[in-house]
Each structure stands twice: as structure tokens, then as C-alpha cells.
Enzyme design. Structure first.
Site, PDB file in Angstrom:
ATOM      1  N   TYR A 133      39.536  50.937  52.673  1.00  0.00           N
ATOM      2  CA  TYR A 133      40.243  51.360  53.558  1.00  0.00           C
ATOM      3  C   TYR A 133      40.137  52.453  54.772  1.00  0.00           C
ATOM      4  CZ  TYR A 133      43.703  50.056  49.284  1.00  0.00           C
ATOM      5  OH  TYR A 133      44.339  49.370  48.479  1.00  0.00           O
ATOM      6  N   LYS A 172      30.555  46.021  42.288  1.00  0.00           N
ATOM      7  CA  LYS A 172      30.451  44.110  42.688  1.00  0.00           C
ATOM      8  C   LYS A 172      28.797  44.477  42.723  1.00  0.00           C
ATOM      9  CE  LYS A 172      31.226  39.547  43.105  1.00  0.00           C
ATOM     10  NZ  LYS A 172      32.109  38.753  41.878  1.00  0.00           N
ATOM     11  N   ASP A 206      35.151  40.669  38.505  1.00  0.00           N
ATOM     12  CA  ASP A 206      35.689  39.481  38.281  1.00  0.00           C
ATOM     13  C   ASP A 206      36.307  40.052  36.132  1.00  0.00           C
ATOM     14  OD1 ASP A 206      32.874  39.797  38.401  1.00  0.00           O
ATOM     15  OD2 ASP A 206      33.261  37.995  39.473  1.00  0.00           O
ATOM     16  N   ASP A 236      42.902  49.914  43.012  1.00  0.00           N
ATOM     17  CA  ASP A 236      44.430  49.756  43.487  1.00  0.00           C
ATOM     18  C   ASP A 236      44.364  48.448  43.525  1.00  0.00           C
ATOM     19  OD1 ASP A 236      46.539  49.540  45.051  1.00  0.00           O
ATOM     20  OD2 ASP A 236      45.497  48.164  46.418  1.00  0.00           O
ATOM     21  N   ASP A 285      47.412  48.190  39.280  1.00  0.00           N
ATOM     22  CA  ASP A 285      48.353  47.352  39.091  1.00  0.00           C
ATOM     23  C   ASP A 285      48.059  46.429  38.289  1.00  0.00           C
ATOM     24  OD1 ASP A 285      49.861  47.946  41.922  1.00  0.00           O
ATOM     25  OD2 ASP A 285      49.716  46.242  42.449  1.00  0.00           O
TER      26      ASP A 285
HETATM   27  C1  IPM Z   1      49.003  52.320  45.237  1.00  0.00           C
HETATM   28  C2  IPM Z   1      48.690  52.036  47.027  1.00  0.00           C
HETATM   29  C3  IPM Z   1      49.142  51.664  48.375  1.00  0.00           C
HETATM   30  C4  IPM Z   1      47.240  51.905  48.193  1.00  0.00           C
HETATM   31  C5  IPM Z   1      48.952  51.666  50.283  1.00  0.00           C
HETATM   32  C6  IPM Z   1      50.851  51.613  49.322  1.00  0.00           C
HETATM   33  C7  IPM Z   1      48.295  51.465  50.555  1.00  0.00           C
HETATM   34  O1  IPM Z   1      48.654  49.740  46.937  1.00  0.00           O
HETATM   35  O2  IPM Z   1      48.859  53.437  45.857  1.00  0.00           O
HETATM   36  O3  IPM Z   1      48.031  51.662  45.035  1.00  0.00           O
HETATM   37  O4  IPM Z   1      46.586  50.704  48.416  1.00  0.00           O
HETATM   38  O5  IPM Z   1      46.733  52.498  48.191  1.00  0.00           O
HETATM   39 MG    MG Z   2      48.410  49.695  44.848  1.00  0.00          MG
END
Ligand code: IPM
Ligand code: MG
Length: 370
Positions: free
Chosen positions: A141, A194, A226, A250, A254
Site C-alpha cells: 500500500y 508468504k 494461500d 485486506d 473480507d
Molecule cells: C479496507 C478497504 C481499503 C483498504 C480501501 C478502500 C483503500 O478495502 O479498509 O479494507 O484496502 O484498506
Molecule cells: Mg478491504
């Protein structure tokens, strides 16, 4: 208790879900006689539209002068053609850097009431209770160099670069937080990397191993990212604290939305810097923005984390979390967790949690009075 809170609702569903979270924070303040002040400011696409930049100076000044920042979501497809540095998301990345928090806590809990909302079988997710600790200020990032030179006659045309970079100190400081959180939980730490391919991950693993003896009561295991992705779906109950770098965190956080039944349920808190930052894990969901279909529970649970980690109001934080449980147990569902059953709107869901919170505090008050 005094608390200056910056409200950066942002884009898409950000304002709707944040509104419900703020309403609850106001209820907590009123109930406990706390002095919470709320200052709104722009971030993301709305800030680009109004001021030409995703993180205006006024927003940053307000955030830095606050005790806590509550953010909704950023992201707007209108700006898809812009380079990453000018997109709405850049505002979020910049504010993360300025606030300085490097430990992003993302709890993922399986709700009994939502067992049917997950595509995973109930017996797989029952009792799952994971805390991701995502490193938030390093890795791909923020690593330099980074570029994509689109101009056909420039050197480097047809090539783009991002850099994954970590220092031992950056890993150690976030690992320390993960270890101590594991100590207060089930005493297991899974570090995800990794290391079979990346030097950064080898450094990561070495730093975690070096720190481990300071926390002898915590069991440490290492997983490749993975295989972690599949373990998380096959046996989520086996994990307690999961520590990982920025991009892996990240992605895996999710994925953990599958365990809770929806990405819309997940809160987060970013600690360790000048000002703590609180944001739900979900994005701006432009496809459902403004329709009252968004799930505000991620934002509401994020407000509970703010109460816990910034205002140090543990009882109130727990009361909001119980109110969320109660509303779900009573069968109320937003569209994302309804599986075809009747739904409530964003605002109705917020009101239901508010009502459950008020009832529980009334009960507490009458118990005190006895
Ligand atoms: C999160 C989001 C952010 C990230 C984006 C919106 C920049 O996906 O907070 O998980 O990748 O950190
Ligand atoms: Mg995210």
C-alpha cells in the site's frame, strides 16, 4: 468522559450507516452524562467533488484535533480512471498515515442467529471468534517505488511497479499488539505470510519468532496466506488472533465476512498512532447507496469499538454489542443477511439497536435504583 469525535462519513452508503452509528453514540453520551462532540468533515469522492482533493486540509486538521475518528466508507466509480494517488481511496490511505495507527483490529464473530445467512454449514462456523490484526501502514500500500508510466514513449512504458517493503520494527510493533491481544483471549496467534516466496514474509516470520519468547503463554503458528484462505473457510473455529501484513489482511478480512454472514457485519479499529481510527470493513457499495438497504451493524459495532478503545467505556461497548445480538435474535434482518426473509431498512435496523440498547440501560438503571 469527554470525547471529541471526527465524523468522516465519506461516499456511497457511508453517510447512511454512519448516521446510525452516531445516533447510538449520542444515546450512550446522554445515558451516561458524557460529553461527546461530533465534527463532520469530507473525505473520499465527496471531498474530490467539493474541494478537488480526497483529503482536504480542514478534514485532516479536524481529525488530528480529535480523540477518535469515525469513518463511513470511501470509493466512487466516477473516479475510476484516475491514478491511485488521486482516487477517493487515496484520502483514506493518507489519513491512515497521518493518524499513525498501524494495528487494524478486525474481529469476525459467528452470530448464532445468522447461521443461516452464511453459505458455510452452521456446524463449521458455530462458535468461530477471530480477531484479525492487520498491519495498516506498510507493505504494498505504501512501498516505494511505485508507478505506472502510461506514456508510450517514456522509459518503462508497458511496465508498472509496486513495492512490498517491511522493516523488522514495523513488524515487531504490530506483532506486540497481536500477542498481547492473544493473551487476553484464547492465547493462540496465527501469523500469516508468504515466506516460501517473499523476502518480506521471511523477515516478518523472523520478527514474530523473535518476539514470541516475551509471550510464553501464547502459542504461535505460521501459515501461508494461500492455505490460510482455505483453512478460514474449512475450520474457522481453530483460529484466535490472526496477524498479517496489509494486503493479506485486506483480503482475508473480507473473506471472513462469509463467517459472520455478511461483510456488512464487520467492524474495525486502528490503534497505535496519534488518533485512533474506526471504520467498518465494508466499502461504499455505490450500487445500493441511498436506498436504505445497507446494513448499519458494521458501523454500529465500529462505534462500540470506539467506546471500548478510545472512550474506555467497556460496559457501554458491550451493551451495544448485546443490543446487536438481541436484534438479530429477534429475527430482524437487512437485505444482505435476510436470505429472502422480510427485511428492515438501514434506519429501522439502527432504531431497533437503539431501542434494545435503551431497554438494557433502563434495566440497568432500575437495578441500580433497587
Ligand atoms: C479496507 C478497504 C481499503 C483498504 C480501501 C478502500 C483503500 O478495502 O479498509 O479494507 O484496502 O484498506
Ligand atoms: Mg478491504
Amino acid at each position: 468522559m469527554k470525547q471529541k469525535i471526527a465524523i468522516l462519513a465519506g461516499d456511497g452508503i457511508g453517510p447512511e450507516v454512519t448516521h446510525e452509528a452516531v445516533t447510538l453514540l449520542k444515546a450512550v453520551a446522554e445515558f451516561g452524562g458524557h460529553d461527546f462532540t461530533f465534527t463532520e468533515a469530507l473525505i473520499g469522492g465527496v471531498a474530490i467533488t467539493a474541494e478537488g482533493t480526497p483529503l482536504p486540509k480542514r478534514t485532516l486538521d479536524i481529525a488530528l484535533a480529535s480523540d477518535a475518528v469515525l469513518l463511513g466508507a470511501v470509493g466512487d466509480n466516477t473516479f475510476n480512471a484516475l491514478p491511485p494517488s488521486q482516487r477517493p481511496e487515496a484520502g483514506l490511505l493518507q489519513i491512515r498515515q497521518h493518524l499513525g495507527g498501524f494495528a487494524n483490529l478486525r474481529p469476525a464473530t459467528a452470530y448464532v442467529a445468522l447461521a443461516q445467512s452464511s453459505p458455510l454449514r452452521p456446524e463449521i462456523i458455530a462458535g468461530a471468534d477471530i480477531l484479525f490484526v492487520r498491519e495498516l501502514l506498510g507493505g504494498l500500500y505504501f512501498g516505494e517505488p511505485r508507478w505506472w508510466n502510461k506514456s508510450p514513449d517514456a522509459p518503462g512504458h508497458g511496465e508498472a511497479i509496486n513495492t512490498m517493503r517491511y522493516t523488522t520494527d514495523e513488524v515487531t510493533r504490530v506483532a506486540r499488539i497481536a500477542f498481547s491481544l492473544a493473551q487476553s483471549r484464547r492465547k493462540k496467534l496465527t501469523s500469516v505470510d508468504k515466506a516460501n516466496v517473499l523476502e518480506c514474509s521471511q523477515l516478518w516470520r523472523a520478527a514474530v519468532d523473535q518476539l514470541a519468547p516475551e509471550f510464553p503463554d501464547v502459542t504461535v503458528e505460521h501459515q501461508f496466506v494461500d492455505s490460510m484462505a482455505i483453512h478460514l473457510m474449512n475450520r474457522p473455529r481453530d483460529f484466535d488472533v490472526i496477524l498479517t501484513e496489509n494486503l493479506f489482511g485486506d483480503i482475508l478480512s473480507d473473506e471472513s465476512g462469509v463467517i459472520t454472514g455478511s461483510l456488512g457485519m464487520l467492524p474495525s479499529a486502528t490503534l497505535g498512532g496519534r488518533v485512533n481510527l474506526y471504520e467498518p470493513v465494508h466499502g461504499s457499495a455505490p450500487d445500493i447507496a441511498g436506498q436504505g438497504r445497507a446494513n448499519p451493524l458494521g458501523a454500529i459495532l465500529t462505534a462500540a469499538m470506539l467506546l471500548r478503545h478510545s472512550a474506555h467505556l467497556e460496559q457501554e461497548a458491550a451493551a451495544i454489542e448485546s443490543a446487536v445480538h438481541r436484534v438479530l435474535n429477534d429475527g430482524h434482518r437487512t437485505a444482505d443477511i435476510s436470505r429472502g426473509a422480510p427485511t428492515v431498512t438501514t434506519q429501522q435496523m439502527g432504531q431497533l439497536v437503539h431501542q434494545a440498547f435503551t431497554e438494557s440501560t433502563d434495566r440497568r438503571q432500575s437495578m441500580h435504583a433497587v
